[in-house]
Write a protein that holds these residues in place. Structure first.
Motif, PDB file in Angstrom:
ATOM      1  N   VAL A 109      -6.314  -2.089 -33.359  1.00 19.23           N
ATOM      2  CA  VAL A 109      -5.134  -1.432 -32.811  1.00 19.23           C
ATOM      3  C   VAL A 109      -3.861  -2.059 -33.362  1.00 19.23           C
ATOM      4  N   GLY A 110      -3.732  -3.387 -33.292  1.00 18.49           N
ATOM      5  CA  GLY A 110      -2.567  -4.074 -33.804  1.00 18.49           C
ATOM      6  C   GLY A 110      -2.301  -5.351 -33.032  1.00 18.49           C
ATOM      7  N   THR A 111      -1.256  -6.046 -33.421  1.00 17.76           N
ATOM      8  CA  THR A 111      -0.888  -7.303 -32.762  1.00 17.76           C
ATOM      9  C   THR A 111       0.551  -7.217 -32.255  1.00 17.76           C
ATOM     10  N   GLY A 112       0.898  -8.150 -31.370  1.00 17.14           N
ATOM     11  CA  GLY A 112       2.249  -8.169 -30.820  1.00 17.14           C
ATOM     12  C   GLY A 112       2.216  -8.533 -29.349  1.00 17.14           C
ATOM     13  N   ASN A 113       3.299  -8.219 -28.647  1.00 18.46           N
ATOM     14  CA  ASN A 113       3.416  -8.567 -27.233  1.00 18.46           C
ATOM     15  C   ASN A 113       3.378  -7.328 -26.342  1.00 18.46           C
ATOM     16  N   ILE A 114       2.730  -7.510 -25.177  1.00 19.76           N
ATOM     17  CA  ILE A 114       2.730  -6.486 -24.131  1.00 19.76           C
ATOM     18  C   ILE A 114       3.301  -7.157 -22.881  1.00 19.76           C
ATOM     19  N   THR A 115       4.314  -6.561 -22.281  1.00 24.58           N
ATOM     20  CA  THR A 115       4.954  -7.153 -21.105  1.00 24.58           C
ATOM     21  C   THR A 115       4.778  -6.242 -19.889  1.00 24.58           C
ATOM     22  N   PHE A 116       4.330  -6.851 -18.796  1.00 26.20           N
ATOM     23  CA  PHE A 116       4.129  -6.129 -17.539  1.00 26.20           C
ATOM     24  C   PHE A 116       5.206  -6.549 -16.541  1.00 26.20           C
ATOM     25  N   ASP A 117       5.896  -5.554 -15.970  1.00 27.27           N
ATOM     26  CA  ASP A 117       6.810  -5.783 -14.854  1.00 27.27           C
ATOM     27  C   ASP A 117       6.267  -5.002 -13.659  1.00 27.27           C
ATOM     28  N   PHE A 118       6.491  -5.526 -12.476  1.00 28.06           N
ATOM     29  CA  PHE A 118       5.968  -4.867 -11.275  1.00 28.06           C
ATOM     30  C   PHE A 118       7.119  -4.526 -10.337  1.00 28.06           C
ATOM     31  N   GLY A 119       7.028  -3.354  -9.753  1.00 29.30           N
ATOM     32  CA  GLY A 119       8.078  -2.898  -8.852  1.00 29.30           C
ATOM     33  C   GLY A 119       7.749  -1.512  -8.358  1.00 29.30           C
ATOM     34  N   SER A 120       8.771  -0.705  -8.143  1.00 29.25           N
ATOM     35  CA  SER A 120       8.544   0.636  -7.597  1.00 29.25           C
ATOM     36  C   SER A 120       9.345   1.680  -8.367  1.00 29.25           C
ATOM     37  N   TYR A 121       8.838   2.910  -8.328  1.00 35.38           N
ATOM     38  CA  TYR A 121       9.519   4.050  -8.944  1.00 35.38           C
ATOM     39  C   TYR A 121      10.054   4.957  -7.834  1.00 35.38           C
ATOM     40  N   ASP A 122      11.283   5.468  -8.043  1.00 35.14           N
ATOM     41  CA  ASP A 122      11.803   6.419  -7.062  1.00 35.14           C
ATOM     42  C   ASP A 122      11.379   7.822  -7.438  1.00 35.14           C
ATOM     43  N   ALA A 123      11.900   8.814  -6.725  1.00 36.60           N
ATOM     44  CA  ALA A 123      11.496  10.204  -6.967  1.00 36.60           C
ATOM     45  C   ALA A 123      11.847  10.673  -8.372  1.00 36.60           C
ATOM     46  N   SER A 124      12.859  10.025  -8.977  1.00 38.82           N
ATOM     47  CA  SER A 124      13.268  10.413 -10.337  1.00 38.82           C
ATOM     48  C   SER A 124      12.619   9.522 -11.381  1.00 38.82           C
ATOM     49  N   ASN A 125      11.626   8.736 -10.956  1.00 40.79           N
ATOM     50  CA  ASN A 125      10.892   7.817 -11.838  1.00 40.79           C
ATOM     51  C   ASN A 125      11.761   6.687 -12.378  1.00 40.79           C
ATOM     52  N   ASN A 126      12.836   6.363 -11.659  1.00 41.01           N
ATOM     53  CA  ASN A 126      13.618   5.180 -12.022  1.00 41.01           C
ATOM     54  C   ASN A 126      12.903   3.953 -11.451  1.00 41.01           C
ATOM     55  N   PHE A 127      12.775   2.938 -12.287  1.00 47.75           N
ATOM     56  CA  PHE A 127      11.986   1.751 -11.913  1.00 47.75           C
ATOM     57  C   PHE A 127      12.892   0.641 -11.374  1.00 47.75           C
ATOM     58  N   THR A 128      12.488   0.031 -10.283  1.00 51.02           N
ATOM     59  CA  THR A 128      13.189  -1.126  -9.733  1.00 51.02           C
ATOM     60  C   THR A 128      12.212  -2.277  -9.666  1.00 51.02           C
ATOM     61  N   ALA A 129      12.483  -3.320 -10.429  1.00 50.44           N
ATOM     62  CA  ALA A 129      11.572  -4.457 -10.468  1.00 50.44           C
ATOM     63  C   ALA A 129      11.610  -5.226  -9.153  1.00 50.44           C
ATOM     64  N   ASP A 130      10.473  -5.737  -8.760  1.00 50.51           N
ATOM     65  CA  ASP A 130      10.370  -6.557  -7.553  1.00 50.51           C
ATOM     66  C   ASP A 130      10.392  -8.028  -7.987  1.00 50.51           C
ATOM     67  N   PRO A 131      11.463  -8.755  -7.694  1.00 48.21           N
ATOM     68  CA  PRO A 131      11.579 -10.154  -8.134  1.00 48.21           C
ATOM     69  C   PRO A 131      10.407 -11.028  -7.668  1.00 48.21           C
ATOM     70  N   ALA A 132       9.828 -10.675  -6.547  1.00 47.76           N
ATOM     71  CA  ALA A 132       8.731 -11.482  -6.019  1.00 47.76           C
ATOM     72  C   ALA A 132       7.505 -11.408  -6.908  1.00 47.76           C
ATOM     73  N   ASN A 133       7.367 -10.310  -7.660  1.00 52.04           N
ATOM     74  CA  ASN A 133       6.187 -10.140  -8.513  1.00 52.04           C
ATOM     75  C   ASN A 133       6.380 -10.692  -9.921  1.00 52.04           C
ATOM     76  N   GLY A 134       7.625 -10.866 -10.351  1.00 49.51           N
ATOM     77  CA  GLY A 134       7.897 -11.443 -11.659  1.00 49.51           C
ATOM     78  C   GLY A 134       7.480 -10.552 -12.811  1.00 49.51           C
ATOM     79  N   SER A 135       7.401 -11.181 -13.992  1.00 47.51           N
ATOM     80  CA  SER A 135       7.072 -10.464 -15.223  1.00 47.51           C
ATOM     81  C   SER A 135       6.035 -11.274 -15.995  1.00 47.51           C
TER      82      SER A 135
END
Length: 468
Positions: free
Chosen positions: A122-148
């Motif tokens: 497939v390839g090499t590089g970085n994959i970054t996961f952030d955790f939080g919530s999406y609103d009705a318009s799919n705007n993402f808000t990260a949850d600081p407690a979950n980190g990255s």
């Protein structure tokens, strides 16, 4: 002259009998040691029996010293397919109508691109996961407690299977698996936690762009399961939680959700005092106490008719333990409410032989009485120890490695070891004594045999002279 081949043959002297009798006298100290050791061993066995019954009593007392086991609450759910429930000891009884509107879910994503083989590069590089919530318009808000969390995909993990393994080995809050739908292989990613605030946003380097996701329709990955909270109503009160295990909706109660109910439909949760379990625990305690006291009585009994005592008759340690237990059972619990501060208050009384008995009718009435605080009577309440807690502590001291019983039995074991050393020393000396006796009697046997031969010879010579 005749040759002596074995003790006593030459002279008729009973050497074996003489040696045997003398050695019997010499072995008298060993016989005394054997008698002492047998007596001590019998006492050790008796104390082992006593220890076993007291340990059983402590287990039963510890059950009563546990608040949850003397004031348990039984839960009952009308529709067990919807949820299950458990309650801590002392939880208030009551009934609750519960509606399960939605179950908490973990978000799951799937690659849009399929791969012929799991070994495809497939390839090499970085994959970054952030955790939080999406609103009705799919705007993402990260949850600081979950980190990255960023995962680096190197050349050793650049295949589809390698990326899966790298993600699973990173402890990133995401699990990866490979799904084959018959036409190809897809990478599936799942958040390890349920709840709307545990949704994923994934950014990736260009070579790994197939794994990017931001909630928009243009995301490379697609959402197969939406991150979702559990939503329930308890007596028409709306409650939202990130997990299907809810322990703070009803005080003292843990709910485990398994299925939603139709809109507006509730299932009933009943919390009732579990008097049957309390009674069973009390009965087990009474039996264990009676078994222990009966055992100690038998081990210290004295038969007036035969004038013989049992193996532990007169033993001060046993008397001390008996006295401690009897005093404890006859006391009142400090801080307990009037009418439920002593065992007789709930129908448990001491008999003339030292055992205790239950008046089932009185106990059942006490169990059904909401003013009777069994937790205060048996467990620890407001710093005061009830009967179960006191018994547990008392027996803990008695049975402790440095307690009354072990100290006593250790003394016995030490004495037995000393006796074994004395026996070994005496046994070694007796071997030399027996050897000396045999040498002395063998010499005497030979001498007597020689004298007998000479006497016979002289008799024959004198007889021959007389005939001449």
């Amino acid at each position: 002259m005749a040759t002596i081949s074995s003790s006593g043959i030459g002279s008729g002297l009973p050497v074996e009998s003489l040696v045997s009798q003398l050695m019997a006298v010499e072995r008298a100290p060993i016989n005394a040691i054997d008698t002492k050791e047998a007596a001590l061993t019998a006492k050790l066995t008796a104390f082992g029996t006593m220890k076993s019954t007291l340990a059983t009593l402590q287990t039963a007392a510890r059950a009563l010293a546990t608040p949850a086991l003397v004031s348990p609450v039984k839960t009952s759910v009308a529709d067990a397919t919807v949820l299950s429930a458990s309650a801590a000891g002392g939880t208030a009884t009551g009934n609750y109508a519960i509606e399960v509107q939605s179950l908490a879910q973990q978000q799951k994503l799937k690659t849009s691109v399929s791969y012929t083989n799991t070994s495809d590069v497939v390839g090499t590089g970085n994959i970054t996961f952030d955790f939080g919530s999406y609103d009705a318009s799919n705007n993402f808000t990260a949850d600081p407690a979950n980190g990255s969390k960023t995962i680096t995909i190197d050349a050793a993990h650049n295949t589809l299977a390698g990326i899966r393994d790298a993600i699973n080995g990173a402890n990133s809050g995401v699990t990866a698996s490979i799904i084959n739908d018959g036409s190809g292989n897809f990478l599936s990613l799942a958040s390890t936690s349920t709840g709307a605030k545990n949704a994923m946003r994934i950014t990736a380097d260009p070579a790994l762009g197939a794994f990017a996701y931001d909630g928009s329709a243009s995301s490379e990955m697609t959402q197969s399961v939406k991150a979702q909270d559990a939503v329930i109503k308890v007596d028409n009160v709306l409650i939202t939680k990130p997990s299907n295990t809810i322990s703070d909706a009803i005080e003292g109660v843990t709910l485990t959700l398994t299925k939603t109910t139709p809109t507006g439909v509730t299932t009933n949760l009943t919390l009732a005092k579990d008097t049957a379990t309390v009674k069973t625990n009390i009965e087990a305690f009474v039996k264990a106490y009676n078994d222990a006291t009966t055992s100690m009585a038998a081990l210290t009994a004295y038969d007036v008719t035969t004038g013989k005592g049992a193996v532990l008759t007169g033993d001060g340690t046993v008397r001390t333990v008996q006295t401690q237990l009897r005093a404890l059972m006859g006391s009142a619990v400090a801080g307990a409410a009037a009418g439920a501060a002593t065992l007789p208050d709930i129908g448990i009384t001491t008999q003339r032989d030292g055992s205790i008995a239950i008046d089932s009718t009185k106990l059942d009435k006490a169990l059904a009485d909401p003013t009777k605080n069994f937790s205060a009577l048996f467990a620890t309440s407001n710093g005061n120890r009830g009967f179960g807690a006191q018994m547990d502590v008392t027996l803990g001291r008695i049975l402790s490695p440095v307690g009354t019983l072990p100290s006593h039995t250790n003394s016995f074991n030490s004495t037995i070891k000393d006796l074994e050393k004395q026996r070994a020393t005496i046994t070694s000396r007796l071997a030399d004594v027996e050897k000396r006796y045999r040498a002395q009697f063998s010499a005497l046997d030979s001498a007597m045999a020689s004298m007998t031969t000479t006497s016979t010879y002289l008799t024959q010579q004198l007889a021959a002279i007389a005939k001449a």
